[in-house]
Design a protein around this motif. Structure first.
Motif, PDB file in Angstrom:
ATOM      1  N   VAL A  45      12.010  12.950  -5.029  1.00 33.15           N
ATOM      2  CA  VAL A  45      11.327  12.258  -3.939  1.00 33.15           C
ATOM      3  C   VAL A  45      10.445  11.123  -4.455  1.00 33.15           C
ATOM      4  CG1 VAL A  45       9.697  12.513  -2.040  1.00 33.15           C
ATOM      5  CG2 VAL A  45      11.402  14.289  -2.451  1.00 33.15           C
ATOM      6  N   TRP A  46       9.626  11.379  -5.479  1.00 32.86           N
ATOM      7  CA  TRP A  46       8.694  10.379  -5.983  1.00 32.86           C
ATOM      8  C   TRP A  46       9.167   9.781  -7.298  1.00 32.86           C
ATOM      9  CZ3 TRP A  46       5.298   8.415  -2.890  1.00 32.86           C
ATOM     10  CH2 TRP A  46       4.857   9.170  -1.820  1.00 32.86           C
ATOM     11  N   ARG A  47      10.452   9.752  -7.519  1.00 35.91           N
ATOM     12  CA  ARG A  47      10.983   9.253  -8.779  1.00 35.91           C
ATOM     13  C   ARG A  47      11.436   7.799  -8.631  1.00 35.91           C
ATOM     14  NH1 ARG A  47      14.780  12.334 -12.985  1.00 35.91           N
ATOM     15  NH2 ARG A  47      14.869  10.656 -14.506  1.00 35.91           N
ATOM     16  N   GLY A  48      11.108   7.004  -9.613  1.00 32.41           N
ATOM     17  CA  GLY A  48      11.547   5.611  -9.609  1.00 32.41           C
ATOM     18  C   GLY A  48      10.699   4.734  -8.712  1.00 32.41           C
ATOM     19  N   THR A  49      10.973   3.465  -8.785  1.00 26.65           N
ATOM     20  CA  THR A  49      10.173   2.507  -8.032  1.00 26.65           C
ATOM     21  C   THR A  49      10.515   2.477  -6.553  1.00 26.65           C
ATOM     22  OG1 THR A  49      11.714   0.746  -8.615  1.00 26.65           O
ATOM     23  CG2 THR A  49       9.767   1.001 -10.020  1.00 26.65           C
ATOM     24  N   SER A  50      11.642   3.053  -6.166  1.00 27.11           N
ATOM     25  CA  SER A  50      11.999   3.042  -4.742  1.00 27.11           C
ATOM     26  C   SER A  50      10.973   3.802  -3.897  1.00 27.11           C
ATOM     27  CB  SER A  50      13.405   3.610  -4.522  1.00 27.11           C
ATOM     28  OG  SER A  50      13.469   4.943  -4.972  1.00 27.11           O
ATOM     29  N   ALA A  51      10.288   4.769  -4.512  1.00 30.68           N
ATOM     30  CA  ALA A  51       9.278   5.538  -3.784  1.00 30.68           C
ATOM     31  C   ALA A  51       8.042   4.702  -3.460  1.00 30.68           C
ATOM     32  CB  ALA A  51       8.872   6.773  -4.591  1.00 30.68           C
ATOM     33  N   ILE A  52       7.831   3.640  -4.226  1.00 28.94           N
ATOM     34  CA  ILE A  52       6.651   2.781  -4.032  1.00 28.94           C
ATOM     35  C   ILE A  52       7.071   1.311  -4.003  1.00 28.94           C
ATOM     36  CG2 ILE A  52       4.940   4.388  -4.949  1.00 28.94           C
ATOM     37  CD1 ILE A  52       5.208   2.917  -7.660  1.00 28.94           C
ATOM     38  N   GLN A  53       8.214   1.046  -3.434  1.00 26.14           N
ATOM     39  CA  GLN A  53       8.863  -0.260  -3.487  1.00 26.14           C
ATOM     40  C   GLN A  53       7.947  -1.436  -3.135  1.00 26.14           C
ATOM     41  OE1 GLN A  53      12.071  -0.776  -4.618  1.00 26.14           O
ATOM     42  NE2 GLN A  53      11.350  -2.862  -4.654  1.00 26.14           N
ATOM     43  N   ASN A  54       7.120  -1.299  -2.145  1.00 26.76           N
ATOM     44  CA  ASN A  54       6.303  -2.422  -1.681  1.00 26.76           C
ATOM     45  C   ASN A  54       4.877  -2.405  -2.224  1.00 26.76           C
ATOM     46  OD1 ASN A  54       8.422  -3.445  -0.071  1.00 26.76           O
ATOM     47  ND2 ASN A  54       7.987  -1.873   1.448  1.00 26.76           N
ATOM     48  N   TYR A  55       4.622  -1.580  -3.242  1.00 25.39           N
ATOM     49  CA  TYR A  55       3.261  -1.464  -3.762  1.00 25.39           C
ATOM     50  C   TYR A  55       2.805  -2.748  -4.451  1.00 25.39           C
ATOM     51  CZ  TYR A  55      -0.738  -0.159  -6.548  1.00 25.39           C
ATOM     52  OH  TYR A  55      -1.983  -0.137  -7.114  1.00 25.39           O
ATOM     53  N   VAL A  56       1.649  -3.194  -4.032  1.00 23.68           N
ATOM     54  CA  VAL A  56       0.939  -4.293  -4.681  1.00 23.68           C
ATOM     55  C   VAL A  56      -0.531  -3.894  -4.697  1.00 23.68           C
ATOM     56  CG1 VAL A  56       0.290  -6.727  -4.572  1.00 23.68           C
ATOM     57  CG2 VAL A  56       2.569  -6.020  -3.823  1.00 23.68           C
ATOM     58  N   ALA A  57      -1.113  -3.840  -5.867  1.00 28.00           N
ATOM     59  CA  ALA A  57      -2.522  -3.462  -5.977  1.00 28.00           C
ATOM     60  C   ALA A  57      -3.394  -4.523  -5.309  1.00 28.00           C
ATOM     61  CB  ALA A  57      -2.911  -3.318  -7.446  1.00 28.00           C
ATOM     62  N   THR A  58      -4.411  -4.068  -4.620  1.00 26.16           N
ATOM     63  CA  THR A  58      -5.360  -4.977  -3.970  1.00 26.16           C
ATOM     64  C   THR A  58      -6.777  -4.564  -4.325  1.00 26.16           C
ATOM     65  OG1 THR A  58      -5.399  -3.615  -1.975  1.00 26.16           O
ATOM     66  CG2 THR A  58      -3.822  -5.436  -2.019  1.00 26.16           C
ATOM     67  N   LYS A  59      -7.695  -5.482  -4.135  1.00 27.03           N
ATOM     68  CA  LYS A  59      -9.100  -5.175  -4.371  1.00 27.03           C
ATOM     69  C   LYS A  59      -9.581  -4.143  -3.364  1.00 27.03           C
ATOM     70  CE  LYS A  59     -10.575  -9.534  -6.298  1.00 27.03           C
ATOM     71  NZ  LYS A  59     -11.541 -10.617  -6.236  1.00 27.03           N
ATOM     72  N   ALA A  60     -10.605  -3.410  -3.752  1.00 31.48           N
ATOM     73  CA  ALA A  60     -11.211  -2.444  -2.841  1.00 31.48           C
ATOM     74  C   ALA A  60     -11.834  -3.176  -1.655  1.00 31.48           C
ATOM     75  CB  ALA A  60     -12.282  -1.634  -3.570  1.00 31.48           C
ATOM     76  N   ALA A  61     -11.769  -2.549  -0.499  1.00 32.52           N
ATOM     77  CA  ALA A  61     -12.417  -3.124   0.688  1.00 32.52           C
ATOM     78  C   ALA A  61     -13.926  -3.101   0.465  1.00 32.52           C
ATOM     79  CB  ALA A  61     -12.043  -2.307   1.922  1.00 32.52           C
ATOM     80  N   ASN A  62     -14.617  -3.998   1.108  1.00 31.61           N
ATOM     81  CA  ASN A  62     -16.085  -4.060   1.001  1.00 31.61           C
ATOM     82  C   ASN A  62     -16.530  -4.093  -0.457  1.00 31.61           C
ATOM     83  OD1 ASN A  62     -16.282  -3.873   3.848  1.00 31.61           O
ATOM     84  ND2 ASN A  62     -16.019  -1.659   3.681  1.00 31.61           N
ATOM     85  N   VAL A  63     -16.013  -5.032  -1.202  1.00 38.87           N
ATOM     86  CA  VAL A  63     -16.254  -5.102  -2.637  1.00 38.87           C
ATOM     87  C   VAL A  63     -17.741  -5.028  -2.972  1.00 38.87           C
ATOM     88  CG1 VAL A  63     -16.057  -6.594  -4.657  1.00 38.87           C
ATOM     89  CG2 VAL A  63     -14.109  -6.317  -3.127  1.00 38.87           C
ATOM     90  N   ASP A  64     -18.580  -5.720  -2.254  1.00 39.37           N
ATOM     91  CA  ASP A  64     -20.003  -5.738  -2.588  1.00 39.37           C
ATOM     92  C   ASP A  64     -20.646  -4.370  -2.473  1.00 39.37           C
ATOM     93  OD1 ASP A  64     -19.875  -8.439  -3.105  1.00 39.37           O
ATOM     94  OD2 ASP A  64     -20.437  -9.002  -1.069  1.00 39.37           O
ATOM     95  N   THR A  65     -20.236  -3.573  -1.509  1.00 39.43           N
ATOM     96  CA  THR A  65     -20.856  -2.262  -1.328  1.00 39.43           C
ATOM     97  C   THR A  65     -20.218  -1.188  -2.196  1.00 39.43           C
ATOM     98  OG1 THR A  65     -19.390  -1.760   0.521  1.00 39.43           O
ATOM     99  CG2 THR A  65     -21.521  -2.767   1.048  1.00 39.43           C
ATOM    100  N   ASN A  66     -19.066  -1.452  -2.772  1.00 39.02           N
ATOM    101  CA  ASN A  66     -18.377  -0.450  -3.575  1.00 39.02           C
ATOM    102  C   ASN A  66     -18.514  -0.657  -5.077  1.00 39.02           C
ATOM    103  OD1 ASN A  66     -17.362   1.162  -1.518  1.00 39.02           O
ATOM    104  ND2 ASN A  66     -15.634  -0.205  -1.185  1.00 39.02           N
ATOM    105  N   VAL A  67     -19.344  -1.595  -5.499  1.00 40.14           N
ATOM    106  CA  VAL A  67     -19.474  -1.878  -6.927  1.00 40.14           C
ATOM    107  C   VAL A  67     -19.814  -0.607  -7.700  1.00 40.14           C
ATOM    108  CG1 VAL A  67     -20.837  -3.085  -8.669  1.00 40.14           C
ATOM    109  CG2 VAL A  67     -20.026  -4.301  -6.662  1.00 40.14           C
ATOM    110  N   ALA A  68     -20.764   0.153  -7.233  1.00 37.47           N
ATOM    111  CA  ALA A  68     -21.171   1.356  -7.951  1.00 37.47           C
ATOM    112  C   ALA A  68     -20.081   2.426  -7.947  1.00 37.47           C
ATOM    113  CB  ALA A  68     -22.447   1.918  -7.337  1.00 37.47           C
ATOM    114  N   ARG A  69     -19.175   2.375  -7.005  1.00 37.49           N
ATOM    115  CA  ARG A  69     -18.146   3.411  -6.888  1.00 37.49           C
ATOM    116  C   ARG A  69     -16.878   3.105  -7.688  1.00 37.49           C
ATOM    117  NH1 ARG A  69     -19.525   7.455  -3.821  1.00 37.49           N
ATOM    118  NH2 ARG A  69     -21.019   7.096  -2.175  1.00 37.49           N
TER     119      ARG A  69
END
Length: 140
Positions: A77-101
Motif C-alpha cells: 500500500v505505501w510502497r514506492g512513490t505512487s503512494a505519495i505521487q503529488n507530494y511537495v514539501a511546503t513551509k509550515a503554516a503561520n511561520v512566525d508563530t511556529n518558529v519555536a515548534r
C-alpha cells in the motif's frame, strides 16, 4: 507543563518533491541504459536495474541480507512513490508563530544517491528554506 513535541528530525534521502526525485532517478537510469547498450542498440533491463542499485541505492556488490529481506517483506500500500505521487514539501503554516515548534534538522543523503542535491535543496536553501530557522544541517 506543555509537551515539547519533536525536538529534532533526521531526513535521510528525503526529497522535497516526488516528481523531481522521479525525474532525477529516470535521468540516472537513462544514463545507465546508454552505457549498457549492446551492438543491436538494446540493453538487458535486469542488468541495468542491478547497475542502478549498485550505483545509486546500495553500493555493495551483493545486496546485504537484511536489506534484501526488508524489500521482500515490504508492504504494497505505501510502497514506492505512487503512494505519495503529488507530494511537495511546503513551509509550515503561520511561520512566525511556529518558529519555536519547528525541530532542528539534519538532512542526509548518500554521495551517489538518486536523491540528488537538487532533490534536497528546498530543505537547506539559504534563500527560501522550508524550515523556518537556521538550525538545519546537511551531510552527503
Amino acid at each position: 507543563m506543555e509537551d515539547e513535541g519533536c525536538l529534532s528530525v533526521i531526513l535521510s534521502s528525503t526529497p522535497t518533491n516526488v516528481t523531481l526525485v522521479e525525474e532525477e532517478a529516470n535521468r540516472l537510469l537513462s544514463n545507465l541504459k546508454q552505457e549498457h547498450l549492446n551492438d543491436d542498440g538494446d540493453q538487458d533491463p535486469t542488468l541495468v536495474a542491478e547497475e542502478f542499485r549498485k550505483e545509486h541505492q546500495c553500493r555493495t556488490s551483493e545486496m546485504p541480507v537484511p536489506l534484501k529481506e526488508a524489500y521482500e517483506n515490504a508492504g504494497s500500500v505505501w510502497r514506492g512513490t505512487s503512494a505519495i505521487q503529488n507530494y511537495v514539501a511546503t513551509k509550515a503554516a503561520n511561520v512566525d508563530t511556529n518558529v519555536a515548534r519547528m525541530p532542528s534538522a539534519l538532512v542526509l543523503r548518500g554521495e551517489y544517491d538518486f536523491v540528488t542535491d537538487q532533490c534536497i535543496e528546498g530543505w537547506i536553501s539559504k534563500t527560501d528554506p522550508l524550515f523556518n530557522h537556521k538550525f538545519v544541517r546537511s551531510k552527503t
